[in-house]
Motif scaffolding. Structure first.
Motif, PDB file in Angstrom:
ATOM      1  N   TYR A 112       0.846  -1.186   0.000  1.00  0.00           N
ATOM      2  CA  TYR A 112       0.000   0.000   0.000  1.00  0.00           C
ATOM      3  C   TYR A 112       0.884   1.238   0.000  1.00  0.00           C
ATOM      4  O   TYR A 112       1.794   1.352   0.822  1.00  0.00           O
ATOM      5  N   LEU A 113       0.604   2.161  -0.910  1.00  0.00           N
ATOM      6  CA  LEU A 113       1.331   3.421  -1.003  1.00  0.00           C
ATOM      7  C   LEU A 113       0.334   4.549  -0.838  1.00  0.00           C
ATOM      8  O   LEU A 113      -0.614   4.672  -1.616  1.00  0.00           O
ATOM      9  N   SER A 114       0.546   5.389   0.173  1.00  0.00           N
ATOM     10  CA  SER A 114      -0.379   6.481   0.467  1.00  0.00           C
ATOM     11  C   SER A 114       0.304   7.824   0.237  1.00  0.00           C
ATOM     12  O   SER A 114       1.379   8.087   0.792  1.00  0.00           O
ATOM     13  N   ASN A 115      -0.339   8.662  -0.570  1.00  0.00           N
ATOM     14  CA  ASN A 115       0.123  10.027  -0.817  1.00  0.00           C
ATOM     15  C   ASN A 115      -0.290  10.867   0.389  1.00  0.00           C
ATOM     16  O   ASN A 115      -1.482  10.987   0.686  1.00  0.00           O
ATOM     17  N   SER A 116       0.670  11.438   1.098  1.00  0.00           N
ATOM     18  CA  SER A 116       0.367  12.180   2.322  1.00  0.00           C
ATOM     19  C   SER A 116      -0.404  13.474   2.069  1.00  0.00           C
ATOM     20  O   SER A 116      -1.090  13.971   2.959  1.00  0.00           O
ATOM     21  N   ARG A 117      -0.309  14.015   0.874  1.00  0.00           N
ATOM     22  CA  ARG A 117      -1.015  15.260   0.559  1.00  0.00           C
ATOM     23  C   ARG A 117      -2.477  15.001   0.190  1.00  0.00           C
ATOM     24  O   ARG A 117      -3.383  15.631   0.708  1.00  0.00           O
ATOM     25  N   THR A 118      -2.704  14.046  -0.720  1.00  0.00           N
ATOM     26  CA  THR A 118      -4.067  13.799  -1.218  1.00  0.00           C
ATOM     27  C   THR A 118      -4.750  12.631  -0.522  1.00  0.00           C
ATOM     28  O   THR A 118      -5.941  12.431  -0.701  1.00  0.00           O
ATOM     29  N   HIS A 119      -3.982  11.824   0.194  1.00  0.00           N
ATOM     30  CA  HIS A 119      -4.465  10.608   0.857  1.00  0.00           C
ATOM     31  C   HIS A 119      -4.915   9.540  -0.138  1.00  0.00           C
ATOM     32  O   HIS A 119      -5.584   8.579   0.250  1.00  0.00           O
ATOM     33  N   ALA A 120      -4.536   9.704  -1.409  1.00  0.00           N
ATOM     34  CA  ALA A 120      -4.818   8.679  -2.411  1.00  0.00           C
ATOM     35  C   ALA A 120      -3.938   7.462  -2.127  1.00  0.00           C
ATOM     36  O   ALA A 120      -2.775   7.603  -1.730  1.00  0.00           O
ATOM     37  N   VAL A 121      -4.496   6.267  -2.314  1.00  0.00           N
ATOM     38  CA  VAL A 121      -3.769   5.033  -2.031  1.00  0.00           C
ATOM     39  C   VAL A 121      -3.647   4.213  -3.307  1.00  0.00           C
ATOM     40  O   VAL A 121      -4.624   4.007  -4.027  1.00  0.00           O
ATOM     41  N   LYS A 122      -2.425   3.749  -3.579  1.00  0.00           N
ATOM     42  CA  LYS A 122      -2.176   2.822  -4.681  1.00  0.00           C
ATOM     43  C   LYS A 122      -1.783   1.491  -4.065  1.00  0.00           C
ATOM     44  O   LYS A 122      -1.187   1.442  -2.991  1.00  0.00           O
ATOM     45  N   THR A 123      -2.107   0.401  -4.760  1.00  0.00           N
ATOM     46  CA  THR A 123      -1.736  -0.920  -4.270  1.00  0.00           C
ATOM     47  C   THR A 123      -0.976  -1.685  -5.348  1.00  0.00           C
ATOM     48  O   THR A 123      -1.097  -1.388  -6.540  1.00  0.00           O
ATOM     49  N   TYR A 124      -0.204  -2.663  -4.885  1.00  0.00           N
ATOM     50  CA  TYR A 124       0.564  -3.510  -5.794  1.00  0.00           C
ATOM     51  C   TYR A 124       0.633  -4.901  -5.180  1.00  0.00           C
ATOM     52  O   TYR A 124       1.012  -5.043  -4.012  1.00  0.00           O
ATOM     53  N   ILE A 125       0.270  -5.930  -5.929  1.00  0.00           N
ATOM     54  CA  ILE A 125       0.363  -7.308  -5.459  1.00  0.00           C
ATOM     55  C   ILE A 125       1.686  -7.877  -5.964  1.00  0.00           C
ATOM     56  O   ILE A 125       1.920  -7.929  -7.173  1.00  0.00           O
ATOM     57  N   VAL A 126       2.553  -8.274  -5.030  1.00  0.00           N
ATOM     58  CA  VAL A 126       3.876  -8.749  -5.418  1.00  0.00           C
ATOM     59  C   VAL A 126       3.797 -10.149  -6.018  1.00  0.00           C
ATOM     60  O   VAL A 126       2.900 -10.927  -5.701  1.00  0.00           O
ATOM     61  N   GLY A 127       4.745 -10.439  -6.886  1.00  0.00           N
ATOM     62  CA  GLY A 127       4.795 -11.742  -7.549  1.00  0.00           C
ATOM     63  C   GLY A 127       5.746 -12.703  -6.851  1.00  0.00           C
ATOM     64  O   GLY A 127       6.058 -12.553  -5.668  1.00  0.00           O
ATOM     65  N   GLN A 128       6.233 -13.667  -7.615  1.00  0.00           N
ATOM     66  CA  GLN A 128       7.080 -14.734  -7.090  1.00  0.00           C
ATOM     67  C   GLN A 128       8.387 -14.234  -6.479  1.00  0.00           C
ATOM     68  O   GLN A 128       8.901 -14.838  -5.544  1.00  0.00           O
ATOM     69  N   ASP A 129       8.923 -13.140  -7.015  1.00  0.00           N
ATOM     70  CA  ASP A 129      10.203 -12.639  -6.505  1.00  0.00           C
ATOM     71  C   ASP A 129      10.039 -11.641  -5.358  1.00  0.00           C
ATOM     72  O   ASP A 129      11.024 -11.164  -4.801  1.00  0.00           O
ATOM     73  N   GLY A 130       8.812 -11.293  -5.013  1.00  0.00           N
ATOM     74  CA  GLY A 130       8.555 -10.402  -3.889  1.00  0.00           C
ATOM     75  C   GLY A 130       8.730  -8.927  -4.183  1.00  0.00           C
ATOM     76  O   GLY A 130       8.642  -8.102  -3.276  1.00  0.00           O
ATOM     77  N   THR A 131       8.970  -8.569  -5.442  1.00  0.00           N
ATOM     78  CA  THR A 131       9.234  -7.162  -5.758  1.00  0.00           C
ATOM     79  C   THR A 131       7.956  -6.378  -6.023  1.00  0.00           C
ATOM     80  O   THR A 131       6.935  -6.928  -6.428  1.00  0.00           O
ATOM     81  N   TYR A 132       8.049  -5.072  -5.784  1.00  0.00           N
ATOM     82  CA  TYR A 132       6.971  -4.134  -6.112  1.00  0.00           C
ATOM     83  C   TYR A 132       7.585  -2.904  -6.754  1.00  0.00           C
ATOM     84  O   TYR A 132       8.779  -2.633  -6.593  1.00  0.00           O
ATOM     85  N   ARG A 133       6.770  -2.156  -7.505  1.00  0.00           N
ATOM     86  CA  ARG A 133       7.215  -0.918  -8.176  1.00  0.00           C
ATOM     87  C   ARG A 133       6.060   0.069  -8.263  1.00  0.00           C
ATOM     88  O   ARG A 133       4.965  -0.303  -8.640  1.00  0.00           O
ATOM     89  N   PHE A 134       6.367   1.299  -7.940  1.00  0.00           N
ATOM     90  CA  PHE A 134       5.428   2.408  -8.127  1.00  0.00           C
ATOM     91  C   PHE A 134       6.159   3.493  -8.921  1.00  0.00           C
ATOM     92  O   PHE A 134       6.848   4.336  -8.345  1.00  0.00           O
ATOM     93  N   PRO A 135       6.033   3.493 -10.262  1.00  0.00           N
ATOM     94  CA  PRO A 135       6.717   4.506 -11.077  1.00  0.00           C
ATOM     95  C   PRO A 135       5.889   5.780 -11.203  1.00  0.00           C
ATOM     96  O   PRO A 135       4.692   5.807 -10.902  1.00  0.00           O
ATOM     97  N   GLY A 136       6.544   6.850 -11.645  1.00  0.00           N
ATOM     98  CA  GLY A 136       5.859   8.097 -11.977  1.00  0.00           C
ATOM     99  C   GLY A 136       5.285   8.843 -10.793  1.00  0.00           C
ATOM    100  O   GLY A 136       4.256   9.508 -10.921  1.00  0.00           O
ATOM    101  N   LEU A 137       5.953   8.778  -9.636  1.00  0.00           N
ATOM    102  CA  LEU A 137       5.423   9.423  -8.438  1.00  0.00           C
ATOM    103  C   LEU A 137       5.779  10.904  -8.391  1.00  0.00           C
ATOM    104  O   LEU A 137       6.871  11.308  -8.798  1.00  0.00           O
ATOM    105  N   SER A 138       4.878  11.694  -7.853  1.00  0.00           N
ATOM    106  CA  SER A 138       5.108  13.119  -7.655  1.00  0.00           C
ATOM    107  C   SER A 138       6.104  13.327  -6.521  1.00  0.00           C
ATOM    108  O   SER A 138       6.356  12.430  -5.722  1.00  0.00           O
ATOM    109  N   THR A 139       6.613  14.536  -6.427  1.00  0.00           N
ATOM    110  CA  THR A 139       7.538  14.867  -5.351  1.00  0.00           C
ATOM    111  C   THR A 139       6.740  15.363  -4.151  1.00  0.00           C
ATOM    112  O   THR A 139       6.629  16.565  -3.891  1.00  0.00           O
TER     113      THR A 139
END
Length: 121
Positions: free
Chosen positions: A57-84
């Motif tokens: 779970y990734l939560s934007n502290s300004r907007t409180h919008a939440v993105k989610t990512y289900i990890v695969g076999q290798d356990g990795t996650y990625r959230f590209p294109g994030l604002s500063t």
């Protein structure tokens, strides 16, 4: 056609050609530069094994919008294109939650790596 008018039309045509060709070269190619920050990492258990199918779970502290990512076999996650802005990230699996990690807006790295540990026992 009047030679003066022909010269004027040629000048306009050359000017337009140069303006359009310069604009085309000035536009950045999206493939050359990543847009925004990349947050990535792994979800691991206490023995550093990947936690397959954990939800990050990734939560934007300004907007409180939440993105989610289900990890695969290798356990990795990625959230590209994030604002500063500030973000909080944590993982959850079978009712168990990792610690929450913060990513600061003042961290000027374009790529931020964060591992999340879940006690699956």
């Amino acid at each position: 056609m009047n030679p003066r008018r022909a010269l004027k039309n040629a000048f306009i045509a050359v000017t337009l050609f140069l303006a359009f060709s310069t604009a085309a070269h000035a536009a950045p190619d999206k493939k050359d530069k990543q847009q925004g920050r990349l947050l990535f990492g792994k979800v691991l258990d206490q023995q550093d094994n990947p936690v397959v199918n954990a939800v990050v779970y990734l939560s934007n502290s300004r907007t409180h919008a939440v993105k989610t990512y289900i990890v695969g076999q290798d356990g990795t996650y990625r959230f590209p294109g994030l604002s500063t802005v500030d973000y909080e990230v944590y993982a959850q699996y079978n009712g168990r939650k990792s610690g929450t990690k913060s990513v600061s807006q003042f961290d000027d790295r374009s790529q931020v790596y964060v591992d999340l540990k879940i006690n699956t026992q």
